[in-house]
Write a protein that holds these residues in place. Structure first.
Motif, PDB file in Angstrom:
ATOM      1  N   LEU A 104       0.835  -1.200   0.000  1.00 49.07           N
ATOM      2  CA  LEU A 104       0.000   0.000   0.000  1.00 49.07           C
ATOM      3  C   LEU A 104       0.871   1.251   0.000  1.00 49.07           C
ATOM      4  O   LEU A 104       1.935   1.289   0.621  1.00 49.07           O
ATOM      5  CB  LEU A 104      -0.904   0.000   1.245  1.00 49.07           C
ATOM      6  N   ASN A 105       0.421   2.276  -0.692  1.00 47.20           N
ATOM      7  CA  ASN A 105       1.147   3.543  -0.737  1.00 47.20           C
ATOM      8  C   ASN A 105       0.306   4.646  -0.104  1.00 47.20           C
ATOM      9  O   ASN A 105      -0.783   4.398   0.436  1.00 47.20           O
ATOM     10  CB  ASN A 105       1.525   3.889  -2.184  1.00 47.20           C
ATOM     11  N   LEU A 106       0.790   5.863  -0.184  1.00 44.16           N
ATOM     12  CA  LEU A 106       0.068   6.983   0.437  1.00 44.16           C
ATOM     13  C   LEU A 106      -1.305   7.176  -0.200  1.00 44.16           C
ATOM     14  O   LEU A 106      -2.266   7.560   0.477  1.00 44.16           O
ATOM     15  CB  LEU A 106       0.908   8.260   0.311  1.00 44.16           C
ATOM     16  N   CYS A 107      -1.398   6.895  -1.509  1.00 45.44           N
ATOM     17  CA  CYS A 107      -2.689   7.013  -2.184  1.00 45.44           C
ATOM     18  C   CYS A 107      -3.716   6.065  -1.560  1.00 45.44           C
ATOM     19  O   CYS A 107      -4.909   6.400  -1.472  1.00 45.44           O
ATOM     20  CB  CYS A 107      -2.518   6.734  -3.673  1.00 45.44           C
ATOM     21  N   SER A 108      -3.277   4.895  -1.122  1.00 53.81           N
ATOM     22  CA  SER A 108      -4.185   3.934  -0.479  1.00 53.81           C
ATOM     23  C   SER A 108      -4.744   4.518   0.816  1.00 53.81           C
ATOM     24  O   SER A 108      -5.952   4.421   1.085  1.00 53.81           O
ATOM     25  CB  SER A 108      -3.448   2.627  -0.193  1.00 53.81           C
ATOM     26  N   TRP A 109      -3.881   5.123   1.626  1.00 51.70           N
ATOM     27  CA  TRP A 109      -4.343   5.766   2.859  1.00 51.70           C
ATOM     28  C   TRP A 109      -5.291   6.919   2.550  1.00 51.70           C
ATOM     29  O   TRP A 109      -6.318   7.083   3.228  1.00 51.70           O
ATOM     30  CB  TRP A 109      -3.140   6.269   3.667  1.00 51.70           C
ATOM     31  N   ASN A 110      -4.955   7.703   1.537  1.00 49.00           N
ATOM     32  CA  ASN A 110      -5.833   8.823   1.162  1.00 49.00           C
ATOM     33  C   ASN A 110      -7.209   8.328   0.717  1.00 49.00           C
ATOM     34  O   ASN A 110      -8.236   8.950   1.030  1.00 49.00           O
ATOM     35  CB  ASN A 110      -5.191   9.640   0.047  1.00 49.00           C
ATOM     36  N   CYS A 146      -4.216   9.237  12.448  1.00 51.21           N
ATOM     37  CA  CYS A 146      -3.286   9.140  13.580  1.00 51.21           C
ATOM     38  C   CYS A 146      -2.347   7.942  13.453  1.00 51.21           C
ATOM     39  O   CYS A 146      -1.258   7.936  14.038  1.00 51.21           O
ATOM     40  CB  CYS A 146      -4.074   9.039  14.896  1.00 51.21           C
ATOM     41  N   HIS A 147      -2.738   6.916  12.683  1.00 54.32           N
ATOM     42  CA  HIS A 147      -1.898   5.728  12.499  1.00 54.32           C
ATOM     43  C   HIS A 147      -1.087   5.782  11.202  1.00 54.32           C
ATOM     44  O   HIS A 147      -0.417   4.800  10.860  1.00 54.32           O
ATOM     45  CB  HIS A 147      -2.773   4.466  12.493  1.00 54.32           C
ATOM     46  N   LEU A 148      -1.154   6.884  10.486  1.00 57.10           N
ATOM     47  CA  LEU A 148      -0.416   7.009   9.224  1.00 57.10           C
ATOM     48  C   LEU A 148       1.084   7.063   9.499  1.00 57.10           C
ATOM     49  O   LEU A 148       1.552   7.900  10.278  1.00 57.10           O
ATOM     50  CB  LEU A 148      -0.865   8.285   8.491  1.00 57.10           C
ATOM     51  N   ASP A 149       1.850   6.165   8.857  1.00 59.24           N
ATOM     52  CA  ASP A 149       3.299   6.118   9.058  1.00 59.24           C
ATOM     53  C   ASP A 149       4.062   6.641   7.841  1.00 59.24           C
ATOM     54  O   ASP A 149       5.253   6.384   7.699  1.00 59.24           O
ATOM     55  CB  ASP A 149       3.757   4.700   9.387  1.00 59.24           C
ATOM     56  N   LEU A 150       3.375   7.364   6.952  1.00 58.67           N
ATOM     57  CA  LEU A 150       3.998   7.978   5.784  1.00 58.67           C
ATOM     58  C   LEU A 150       3.878   9.491   5.867  1.00 58.67           C
ATOM     59  O   LEU A 150       3.055  10.010   6.631  1.00 58.67           O
ATOM     60  CB  LEU A 150       3.335   7.467   4.492  1.00 58.67           C
ATOM     61  N   GLU A 151       4.699  10.178   5.078  1.00 58.75           N
ATOM     62  CA  GLU A 151       4.635  11.633   5.064  1.00 58.75           C
ATOM     63  C   GLU A 151       3.370  12.065   4.312  1.00 58.75           C
ATOM     64  O   GLU A 151       3.191  11.753   3.142  1.00 58.75           O
ATOM     65  CB  GLU A 151       5.866  12.206   4.351  1.00 58.75           C
ATOM     66  N   PRO A 152       2.444  12.778   4.980  1.00 61.17           N
ATOM     67  CA  PRO A 152       1.190  13.157   4.308  1.00 61.17           C
ATOM     68  C   PRO A 152       1.424  14.184   3.213  1.00 61.17           C
ATOM     69  O   PRO A 152       2.389  14.953   3.243  1.00 61.17           O
ATOM     70  CB  PRO A 152       0.344  13.738   5.443  1.00 61.17           C
TER      71      PRO A 152
END
Length: 979
Positions: free
Chosen positions: A696-702, A722-728
């Motif tokens: 998964l990449n940042l796009c997945s979190w978004n 709050c659980h995001l471990d990537l740079e927003p």
């Protein structure tokens, strides 16, 4: 004679000092012997006297080195036939065969003359200094030759011509050559070589054709030299003619010539002919021959054959040299063959070529290979272990880091290259750096690159200016890109035009892009498929349909319609203009030629223009016809269509097809699946895909944050953040600000705002637009205005948000003033701008102003009204009770009635208790959108308010019979949802 002697006496000290160097480079007697050997009219007696005994036994070797010349046919008619035939071919004729030439039994010789020892020393001095490139020596040697009477001696003239050429004075070389009366093959070769050294390729080819028409003849050296000219500026027909001359003259025994022919055919993408020449060489093949073949396959984009030839040679016990290994590694880079590349790496270590201090080609190829395979750490290790790093090494490692997305590390290497290794960046370095700045939209470093180009005086290079235009356009500085384009007027090439047209198209300046395209055609520049791909996207609406049709006609006439990319672009253009029937007709006209890209164009084009149902139909047709297999791009588009139509069952079927086709591990497919489930309200299914997702990449979190916001679950969105471990990025923050807006919690919004300052995204225009909406919805118009005023550059989205905020707080006049300021700042309004402005006028009762802007939005600003704008107009009239006027306004839309404006009118009919008009409007809505329960409920409420209970009960029973359900409402208290 006295003057000559005095001149020689003055040169004696210089000759004594230079004697050792002259002796190291050449033997005077050998030079005299070679000159006598190739002199045109030498008799055998003179030849025997001139040639020393030692060199007499080497006569055959000299003959092979110098080559054979060809006779003059004797009769004028034969000479004319020879001249016209060869001249015809070399002037671009379509003829296929060259005239056969007979070989001389003996070569012509230059006539020796009795001369002194000083003459020979001066001649040797000129020959030694030919390759030194001294700017002052050519004129000195020329004057000296004139004083001692040596200008009738062809070897001296040949050396002087080459000396002038090496010193960059081609004009003098031409002048001397034109004044020579008895030119022979060697002096012709010297002049052709001089022209090649100065990139005068066409002139060199013309001179060779003149050489064939005179009595000088040609030799293998002539053919070898002219092949280089044909590679750079000739045609394949000329190359074949040259091959025929080499065959009929017996010059194909020269392996160097055969290697050049292989290279020539490869550069003209005629690999079959290159292979034929290679196989005909037989036992004469050498390392250079194999390398020419390997590089030819690479140039012809056939890396598989390159590897096959390399392995074939390896099976024969030949390990190859650095060039062979570099070609094989380049082939593995193209194929992303990691295991084979590792074997080649081991071979290079075994034969000691990995870190060879004399040749970096293998090391550079290894860096390129590991970077192409995504192993940038291995490329870094190879780079660090290299004993000597040249510019190519630095450029390769920087380009590799760019390809793998390690932009920060790439710029760090660029810094080390300049200030640690003290290597000045060259053209390739600048091209890579500017590409990084363009791809990542890093304007500051892009401007620094521009400054470096100006300081280095490289602004005359068209390719560098083109990449700068591209960089500024990508960084949304189209005006700066256009300024550079205007500065390039004398040096514009097709790439410059294509880049600028594409820049205007991407920025939405469609009319400007089309005008620039017309200007390009007026300048009679070559219009390629790249130009068409740049201008066709500008035809993205119905108003540009005529221009698109004109381009379609022009493409058909020019024969470019056979290019699949061009055809797909035309199909996409018709879809953008709403002409689906024409697009599908054009698509099926070339039935059997459709590939997966063509189907993706049809499906994606329908999807982007709101034709989701047609996109699904096209996918079903693709599966039914079975002439092209789908890929992950197809699946992503189809899943988006299912999500837009909220077709959960179809989306689940596509999910199963994805798993069956082994495409479920693709990150973009996983993101599309999450979005589809989210639009269908299946949050748990979306969460399941997210939890079991691979890579998964940042796009997945978004996507997941957006799904929670879309389904009114802002608390889950905040918890996930709050659980995001990537740079927003800006999309992440925009989703979180939207969640705060839904919560109505200004406390959470302020915390996010403070976090933006910490990560330095507080000046991002998109994020600030979301902040303005959040503060406005929370009742803090002052904070919204503060965020807007603090923006250094305001995009149209920010202006729209602030205009909507004033309208939301019933300050329509302030919204109108802000719109005037927006126009004054040269920010072009869009559809969202007029939606916000008309809504503000409606909320504040500014009907006159609102109607004025509605009827002038297309005429003055080029924005075509849509359903949202018409809803605002109906809302304006409804607030004043002008229901009949609103109804007449809606009736003007026949036969294309829209449910939005009618729904707004039905609401105001309910408000003003106009049951008759309300019933008439509701009946139209029941036909347009029978699945919407809100219209039935509004009409039922009107009946209840008027005391007409029977009609109200009948309407309620109809709703229950159709099993229509209104979504339940909910309230938020301190972020807790209460249904």
């Amino acid at each position: 004679m006295v003057g000559v002697r005095s001149s020689i006496k003055k040169l004696i000290p210089f000759l004594v000092l230079s004697g050792r160097r002259i002796g190291e480079i050449t033997e005077i007697k050998e030079a005299v012997a070679v000159a006598a050997l190739v002199t045109k009219q030498a008799s055998s007696a003179l030849y025997a006297e001139t040639l020393p005994p030692y060199f007499s036994c080497q006569k055959n070797r000299y003959a092979r080195n110098v080559g054979r010349t060809f006779p003059d046919y004797g009769s004028p008619r034969s000479k004319l036939f020879q001249f016209l035939t060869v001249k015809k071919f070399f002037s671009g004729s379509s003829a296929r065969k060259a005239t056969a030439y007979q070989l001389f039994e003996e070569m012509p010789h230059r006539a020796p003359s009795s001369r002194s020892t000083h003459f020979d020393r001066v001649f040797s001095l000129i020959r030694v200094s030919t390759g030194q490139g001294d700017l002052t020596f050519p004129s000195t040697a020329h004057c000296l030759g004139l004083k001692i009477g040596a200008l009738h001696h062809l070897p001296v003239l040949t050396s002087i011509i080459m000396t002038y050429s090496r010193a960059g004075q081609l004009y003098h070389s031409r002048k001397i050559f034109n004044e020579i009366s008895g030119k022979d093959v060697i002096i012709y070769n010297a002049m052709i070589t001089s022209l090649l050294d100065h990139s005068c390729f066409e002139e060199a080819i013309d001179l060779f054709s003149k050489m064939l028409s005179c009595q000088a003849g040609f030799n293998s050296t002539s053919l070898l030299v002219i092949v280089s000219a044909i590679i750079r500026s000739g045609t394949l027909v000329q190359g074949r003619i040259l091959h025929g001359l080499a065959f009929t003259s017996g010059a194909l025994s020269d392996s160097s010539l055969c290697n050049s022919l292989i290279d020539m055919y490869a550069k003209f993408s005629d690999i079959i002919s290159a292979e034929l020449v290679f196989h005909e060489m037989g036992s004469c093949r050498e390392t250079v021959s194999w390398n020419s073949m390997l590089s030819g396959f690479l140039y012809g984009n056939d890396p598989e054959m390159c590897l096959l030839y390399f392995l074939k040679r390896a099976r024969d016990g030949e390990k190859g040299d650095s060039v062979s290994l570099s070609c094989a590694l380049s082939a593995t880079s193209s194929l992303r063959e990691l295991r084979l590349g590792l074997a080649l790496h081991a071979l290079s270590c075994k034969i000691g070529l990995e870190n060879s201090p004399s040749n970096n080609s293998v090391g550079n190829s290894l860096i390129c290979f590991y970077s192409a395979c995504g192993e940038s750490w291995a490329a870094e290790v190879i780079f660090m272990e290299m004993m000597i790093k040249d510019k190519i090494s630095w450029n390769t490692v920087i380009e590799g880091l760019r390809l793998n997305g390690e932009i920060g590390e790439a710029f760090h290497r660029l810094y080390e290259m300049q200030f640690v290794a003290h290597i000045r960046p060259d053209k390739m370095t600048i091209l890579t750096t500017a590409s990084m700045c363009a791809d990542e939209m890093i304007l500051l470093k892009g401007r620094a690159t521009h400054g470096f180009i100006l300081r280095g005086g490289m602004e005359a290079d068209s390719s560098l200016m083109n990449i700068l235009i591209y960089m500024y356009a990508k960084c949304d500085r189209v005006e700066k890109a256009h300024f550079l384009f205007e500065q390039m007027i004398p040096r514009r090439d097709p790439v410059s035009w294509n880049t600028m047209i594409s820049a205007f198209t991407q920025s939405g300046a469609n009319k400007t892009a089309q005008s620039l395209f017309r200007e390009m055609l007026r300048d009679s520049l070559e219009c390629s498929s790249a130009t068409l791909l740049a201008v066709l996207p500008s035809c993205d609406s119905l108003q540009f349909l005529l221009f698109g049709k004109l381009i379609h006609s022009w493409i058909t006439k020019s024969g470019l319609l056979s290019d699949n990319l061009v055809l797909n672009s035309i199909i996409f253009m018709y879809i953008n203009c709403g002409k689906l029937k024409t697009a599908f007709s054009l698509f099926h006209r070339d039935s059997g030629k459709e590939d997966v890209t063509s189907w993706n164009t049809i499906i994606g084009g329908c999807l982007q223009n709101g034709y989701s149902r047609q996109a699904l139909d096209a996918f079903l047709l693709m599966l039914r016809e079975g002439n092209a297999s789908f890929d992950f791009i197809t699946i992503v588009s189809v899943l988006s269509a299912c999500g837009n139509l909220e077709l959960l069952s179809e989306g689940m079927l596509i999910h199963g097809l994805t798993v069956k086709a082994l495409l479920g591990m693709e990150t973009r497919v996983q993101n599309a699946l999450m979005t589809m489930y989210g639009k269908c309200g299946e949050i748990e299914s979306a969460r399941s895909v997210f939890s079991s997702g691979y890579n998964l990449n940042l796009c997945s979190w978004n996507c997941m944050i957006s799904i929670f916001c879309m389904n009114k679950n802002p608390i889950e969105a905040l918890n996930l953040f709050c659980h995001l471990d990537l740079e927003p990025d800006e999309f992440t923050i925009t989703g979180i600000v939207t969640a705060c807006t839904q919560l109505g919690s200004i406390r959470h919004g302020k915390q996010v705002h403070a976090y933006l300052h910490r990560i330095r995204l507080h000046n991002n225009s998109v994020i600030c637009s979301a902040l303005i909406d959040m503060y406005s919805n929370c009742g803090r118009l002052d904070l919204a205005d503060h965020v807007f005023q603090e923006l250094p550059t305001r995009s149209v989205v920010a202006w729209n948000s602030m205009i909507a905020a004033y309208g939301y707080h019933n300050n329509g006049k302030k919204a109108l003033e802000l719109f005037q300021q927006m126009c004054h700042h040269s920010t072009h309004p869009n559809k969202g701008t007029f939606t916000s402005l008309l809504s503000a006028c409606s909320q504040s009762g500014l009907v006159t102003e609102g109607l004025h802007y509605f009827y002038h939005m297309f005429r003055e600003f080029g924005v075509e009204p849509d359903a949202e704008h018409r809803v605002c107009v109906v809302d304006m009239l409804g607030r004043l009770g002008e229901l009949q006027e609103a109804y007449r306004f809606i009736m003007q839309m026949k036969p294309h009635m829209e449910s939005g404006p009618l729904g707004a009118l039905l609401t105001w009919c309910n408000f003003h208790r106009n049951i008759d008009l309300g019933r008439e409007v509701a009946e139209v809505l029941f036909k347009l959108d029978p699945g919407n329960p809100g219209y039935y409920i509004s009409l039922s409420n009107m009946y209840v308010a008027a005391g007409r209970w029977k009609e109200a009960v009948d309407l309620r029973e109809m709703v229950e019979a159709k099993k229509l359900r209104k979504p339940p409402g909910y309230s938020l208290i301190n972020g807790v949802s209460i249904s």
